[in-house]
Design a protein around this motif. Sequence first.
Motif, PDB file in Angstrom:
ATOM      1  N   TYR A  19      23.893  20.928  33.856  1.00 18.19           N
ATOM      2  CA  TYR A  19      23.942  22.028  34.791  1.00 18.19           C
ATOM      3  C   TYR A  19      23.827  23.330  34.022  1.00 18.19           C
ATOM      4  N   LYS A  20      23.349  24.347  34.693  1.00 22.45           N
ATOM      5  CA  LYS A  20      23.294  25.680  34.095  1.00 22.45           C
ATOM      6  C   LYS A  20      24.595  26.396  34.433  1.00 22.45           C
ATOM      7  N   LEU A  21      25.230  26.970  33.422  1.00 20.28           N
ATOM      8  CA  LEU A  21      26.513  27.647  33.611  1.00 20.28           C
ATOM      9  C   LEU A  21      26.391  28.753  34.655  1.00 20.28           C
ATOM     10  N   LYS A  22      25.308  29.471  34.631  1.00 20.85           N
ATOM     11  CA  LYS A  22      25.098  30.563  35.583  1.00 20.85           C
ATOM     12  C   LYS A  22      25.162  30.053  37.023  1.00 20.85           C
ATOM     13  N   ASP A  23      24.552  28.883  37.284  1.00 28.37           N
ATOM     14  CA  ASP A  23      24.564  28.315  38.627  1.00 28.37           C
ATOM     15  C   ASP A  23      25.959  27.847  39.028  1.00 28.37           C
ATOM     16  N   LEU A  24      26.701  27.272  38.080  1.00 20.00           N
ATOM     17  CA  LEU A  24      28.054  26.801  38.381  1.00 20.00           C
ATOM     18  C   LEU A  24      28.999  27.965  38.658  1.00 20.00           C
ATOM     19  N   VAL A  25      28.909  29.015  37.853  1.00 18.33           N
ATOM     20  CA  VAL A  25      29.780  30.188  38.038  1.00 18.33           C
ATOM     21  C   VAL A  25      29.477  30.860  39.375  1.00 18.33           C
ATOM     22  N   ALA A  26      28.228  30.862  39.783  1.00 13.31           N
ATOM     23  CA  ALA A  26      27.855  31.481  41.056  1.00 13.31           C
ATOM     24  C   ALA A  26      28.511  30.780  42.242  1.00 13.31           C
ATOM     25  N   GLN A  27      28.940  29.536  42.076  1.00 11.67           N
ATOM     26  CA  GLN A  27      29.572  28.783  43.152  1.00 11.67           C
ATOM     27  C   GLN A  27      31.073  29.023  43.265  1.00 11.67           C
ATOM     28  N   ILE A  28      31.665  29.751  42.318  1.00 13.24           N
ATOM     29  CA  ILE A  28      33.105  30.029  42.359  1.00 13.24           C
ATOM     30  C   ILE A  28      33.374  31.039  43.472  1.00 13.24           C
ATOM     31  N   PRO A  29      34.281  30.727  44.388  1.00 15.41           N
ATOM     32  CA  PRO A  29      34.582  31.662  45.480  1.00 15.41           C
ATOM     33  C   PRO A  29      35.121  32.990  44.953  1.00 15.41           C
ATOM     34  N   ALA A  30      34.818  34.068  45.638  1.00 16.41           N
ATOM     35  CA  ALA A  30      35.239  35.409  45.210  1.00 16.41           C
ATOM     36  C   ALA A  30      36.758  35.535  45.202  1.00 16.41           C
ATOM     37  N   ASP A  31      37.459  34.801  46.069  1.00 16.66           N
ATOM     38  CA  ASP A  31      38.917  34.910  46.159  1.00 16.66           C
ATOM     39  C   ASP A  31      39.644  33.881  45.287  1.00 16.66           C
ATOM     40  N   TYR A  32      38.928  33.240  44.375  1.00 18.67           N
ATOM     41  CA  TYR A  32      39.532  32.225  43.507  1.00 18.67           C
ATOM     42  C   TYR A  32      40.506  32.867  42.523  1.00 18.67           C
ATOM     43  N   THR A  33      41.700  32.276  42.393  1.00 22.64           N
ATOM     44  CA  THR A  33      42.668  32.754  41.406  1.00 22.64           C
ATOM     45  C   THR A  33      43.032  31.601  40.481  1.00 22.64           C
ATOM     46  N   VAL A  34      43.204  31.923  39.229  1.00 25.57           N
ATOM     47  CA  VAL A  34      43.536  30.927  38.213  1.00 25.57           C
ATOM     48  C   VAL A  34      45.028  30.642  38.276  1.00 25.57           C
TER      49      VAL A  34
END
Length: 82
Positions: free
Chosen positions: A53-68
């Motif tokens: 997978y391309k990291l850029k594509d995976l990061v783009a799928q992270i929801p904006a309201d995601y908290t660690v």
Amino acid sequence: MLTKIQKWGNSQGLRIAKHLLADAHINIGDEVDVELKDGNIVISSLHKIRGHYKLKDLVAQIPADYTVIEVDWGGSVGKEDW
């Protein structure tokens, strides 16, 4: 190259010669884009490395309201050095 559409179960299939797939950089299991342009079916390679997978594509799928959050996996079991 001439070929014909064949029935495979409840679907239809098209056999494509190995050398054509190689020239198009398409391997078995690769995803392709199939679209209709001016009455012609066009099959295009997505140029992805199979199984990666391309990291850029995976990061783009992270929801904006995601908290660690930190997860406690319990105490040390062996000779871990923290």
